[in-house]
Design an enzyme around this catalytic site. Sequence first.
Site, PDB file in Angstrom:
ATOM      1  N   ILE A 126       0.873  -1.172   0.000  1.00 12.70           N
ATOM      2  CA  ILE A 126       0.000   0.000   0.000  1.00 12.70           C
ATOM      3  C   ILE A 126       0.911   1.222   0.000  1.00 12.70           C
ATOM      4  CG2 ILE A 126      -2.004  -1.077   1.097  1.00 12.70           C
ATOM      5  CD1 ILE A 126      -1.140   0.005   3.759  1.00 12.70           C
ATOM      6  N   ASP A 127       0.389   2.345  -0.441  1.00 10.11           N
ATOM      7  CA  ASP A 127       1.196   3.550  -0.594  1.00 10.11           C
ATOM      8  C   ASP A 127       1.758   4.033   0.743  1.00 10.11           C
ATOM      9  OD1 ASP A 127       0.414   3.489  -3.266  1.00 10.11           O
ATOM     10  OD2 ASP A 127      -1.313   4.789  -2.895  1.00 10.11           O
ATOM     11  N   LYS A 128       2.829   4.761   0.647  1.00 11.02           N
ATOM     12  CA  LYS A 128       3.482   5.326   1.833  1.00 11.02           C
ATOM     13  C   LYS A 128       2.477   6.051   2.724  1.00 11.02           C
ATOM     14  CE  LYS A 128       6.780   9.073   2.963  1.00 11.02           C
ATOM     15  NZ  LYS A 128       5.838  10.190   3.145  1.00 11.02           N
ATOM     16  N   THR A 177      -0.808   5.792   2.757  1.00  7.86           N
ATOM     17  CA  THR A 177      -2.030   5.039   3.046  1.00  7.86           C
ATOM     18  C   THR A 177      -1.732   4.147   4.249  1.00  7.86           C
ATOM     19  OG1 THR A 177      -2.747   5.005   0.731  1.00  7.86           O
ATOM     20  CG2 THR A 177      -3.674   3.318   2.179  1.00  7.86           C
ATOM     21  N   ARG A 223      -7.497   5.778  -5.488  1.00 13.03           N
ATOM     22  CA  ARG A 223      -7.257   7.213  -5.631  1.00 13.03           C
ATOM     23  C   ARG A 223      -7.524   7.683  -7.060  1.00 13.03           C
ATOM     24  NH1 ARG A 223      -1.238   7.501  -3.599  1.00 13.03           N
ATOM     25  NH2 ARG A 223      -1.524   9.744  -3.962  1.00 13.03           N
TER      26      ARG A 223
END
Length: 322
Positions: free
Chosen positions: A143-145, A147, A244
């Site tokens: 998962i994104d930094k 998130t 997103r």
Amino acid sequence: MMDPMNNDYLKFVCDETSAGTRLDVFLSEQADVTRSAAQKLIESGDVTVSGKTASKNYKLKKGDEIVFMLPEPVDLEAVPENIPLDIVFEDSELIIVNKPQGMVVHPAAGHGTGTLVNALLYHAQGRLSAINGVIRPGIVHRIDKDTSGILAIAKTNEAHLSLAEQIKEHSVTRAYYCIAYGKFKETEFTIDKPMDRHPKDRKKMAVCSSGGRRAVTHGTVLRQYNDCALVRCRLETGRTHQIRVHLSNLGHPVAGDPVYGLKTDKIAKKYGLCGQMLHAAMLGFVHPKTAEYVEFSAPPPDYFLQVVRDLDITSGCEPFTF
């Protein structure tokens, strides 16, 4: 479909949908390894196509059998660091962790330390799957930094391959909470739009009118406020930045999103947000050893809960219960 031949080799069979795909791209996707890791396996001669070695740019044909050897565990290059972790569950095969916003999952340019991998190496004393190499040991999905939320970490190669196959087959349940701007027309919605790299900015993703990879997001509006909503999104596919990008394309960008969000982001400014209001709340899959379906969840972080509490108060709603 993946078919383990023994403890050392794995076999994939190219189906009609994968015909024409480059060997390195196919191997990267099927085995959930980086493109460069797939190319190294091919160049080392550890990958065969229908019994013969092939180049990384070989275009697969329907029925081709791709066989490769699992990499031997090697000394991990990322440095173990004593960083606190929110462990939701752990056994001999898996670690389920609740990643905080702001933590990078694995070392990369500009983020050599302080990552989730650094913390996991210390916690697990190096006992992590080796399939994704020395920089991403144990990492099956990301998962994104900015998130927060649930991630599954594989301790063994067998667990890694099982989870990767389930993700490929879209049988993993992944649910997220987010705050998205605007008023939604429907309470339940599905976004089925292919995605690819942005044509002008390769660091971004975008919905594309042709080509790309299929991306499907299912959404439920849990609370509609005046100019934003609390939304639960379930991923059918797992493309980079999928929620997103999909919500932004729909006209409902995620609050706090510095890449796909609004230039005038009232919520981000009011609460001093450090990233998107997006939380991976639940993860469900078949346990690689017990073969039983399991689910793990974690509530949103405090800053997320504070925003929802304030929105409930200003809108005259009963407090939302996660």
